[in-house]
Design an enzyme around this catalytic site. Structure first.
Site, PDB file in Angstrom:
ATOM      1  N   ASP A 124      -4.172   5.389   0.229  1.00 15.61           N
ATOM      2  CA  ASP A 124      -4.489   4.231   1.068  1.00 15.61           C
ATOM      3  C   ASP A 124      -5.903   4.373   1.601  1.00 15.61           C
ATOM      4  O   ASP A 124      -6.152   5.112   2.560  1.00 15.61           O
ATOM      5  CB  ASP A 124      -3.497   4.140   2.229  1.00 15.61           C
ATOM      6  CG  ASP A 124      -2.100   3.783   1.760  1.00 15.61           C
ATOM      7  OD1 ASP A 124      -1.942   2.714   1.162  1.00 15.61           O
ATOM      8  OD2 ASP A 124      -1.177   4.583   1.991  1.00 15.61           O
ATOM      9  N   ASP A 171       4.821  -2.448  -0.729  1.00 16.33           N
ATOM     10  CA  ASP A 171       4.279  -1.398   0.136  1.00 16.33           C
ATOM     11  C   ASP A 171       4.483  -1.812   1.585  1.00 16.33           C
ATOM     12  O   ASP A 171       4.010  -2.869   2.004  1.00 16.33           O
ATOM     13  CB  ASP A 171       2.790  -1.220  -0.160  1.00 16.33           C
ATOM     14  CG  ASP A 171       2.164  -0.058   0.603  1.00 16.33           C
ATOM     15  OD1 ASP A 171       2.877   0.608   1.379  1.00 16.33           O
ATOM     16  OD2 ASP A 171       0.957   0.187   0.405  1.00 16.33           O
TER      17      ASP A 171
END
Length: 227
Positions: A37, A179
């Site tokens: 991320d 996600d």
């Protein structure tokens, strides 16, 4: 043919002081890929992984890396993350002025291009780049922080992406990823709606029986929901 279920950890909950050991442990636990991320402190209010950090971890495992670029300048940053060992780059439709060009540039770098859609972003934002990508990411939280609650109202949106891919003849070629808030109680809903790549962070690391149990349990729940 349905795309296979893939369990992919976010390393946000990992111990940043020993990321090499952490990614090796995730591979040993049976994950299919690892997501990084990448946050720039502007598109989202957090800062995370630069390419040098990812490059240093790359040598410790062999599963594919993907970078989720939660950034305002993906075109500027893309080459560095490909060079660091990420075989897929996910960009946000909301951050790209010229999304078609951005996806094409990523493909020219030798990586797979993918597009993420924030909760408020319509599926139509990705409709005209389906020929350039191999994955659509439907965010089931607003991006920027780990540990957020799953937004179940995104499940019809996941199904909408699936329908769009089927209509475009791309259902066998493009993954649907989710996600945000994925865990034992939420993964079935996302998988049943059409997602096959499930990103899990906190749920993996807080399983009292360890990473291997967490991965196998999530995989079983997702596969049961899709059968």
């Amino acid at each position: 043919m349905a795309r296979p279920v893939m369990i992919a950890p976010s390393v946000l909950p990992a111990d940043f002081s020993k990321l090499g050991e952490e990614v090796a442990a995730l591979e040993a636990a049976g994950v299919d890929l690892i997501q990084w991320d990448v946050m720039d402190g502007q598109f989202v209010p957090n800062l995370t992984f630069g390419p040098d950090v990812i490059r240093s971890a790359r040598q410790h495992c062999s599963v594919p890396f993907e970078a989720h670029l939660m950034v305002h300048t993906p075109d500027v940053m893309a080459e560095n993350y490909v060079d660091a060992g990420c075989s897929r780059l996910i960009v946000h439709a909301e951050a790209c002025t010229h999304l078609h060009r951005t996806c094409g540039n990523i493909n020219e770098l030798g990586a797979s291009a993918a597009v993420a859609l924030n909760p408020a972003t319509p599926v139509s934002a990705v409709e005209h780049v389906l020929d350039l990508i191999d994955l659509v990411l439907v965010m089931t939280v607003n991006p920027g922080f780990g540990g957020q609650a799953y937004i179940s109202t995104m499940e019809p949106k996941i199904a909408e992406v699936r329908t769009m891919l089927e209509a475009a003849g791309r259902a066998d070629d493009v993954h649907i990823e989710v996600d945000g808030g994925i865990g034992p109680t939420t993964i079935a809903g996302a998988a049943a709606a059409g997602a096959n790549v499930l990103i899990a962070g906190s749920a993996l690391y807080r399983d009292p029986e360890g990473l291997e149990h967490a991965v196998s349990d999530l995989r079983a729940r997702a596969e049961a929901a899709r059968s």
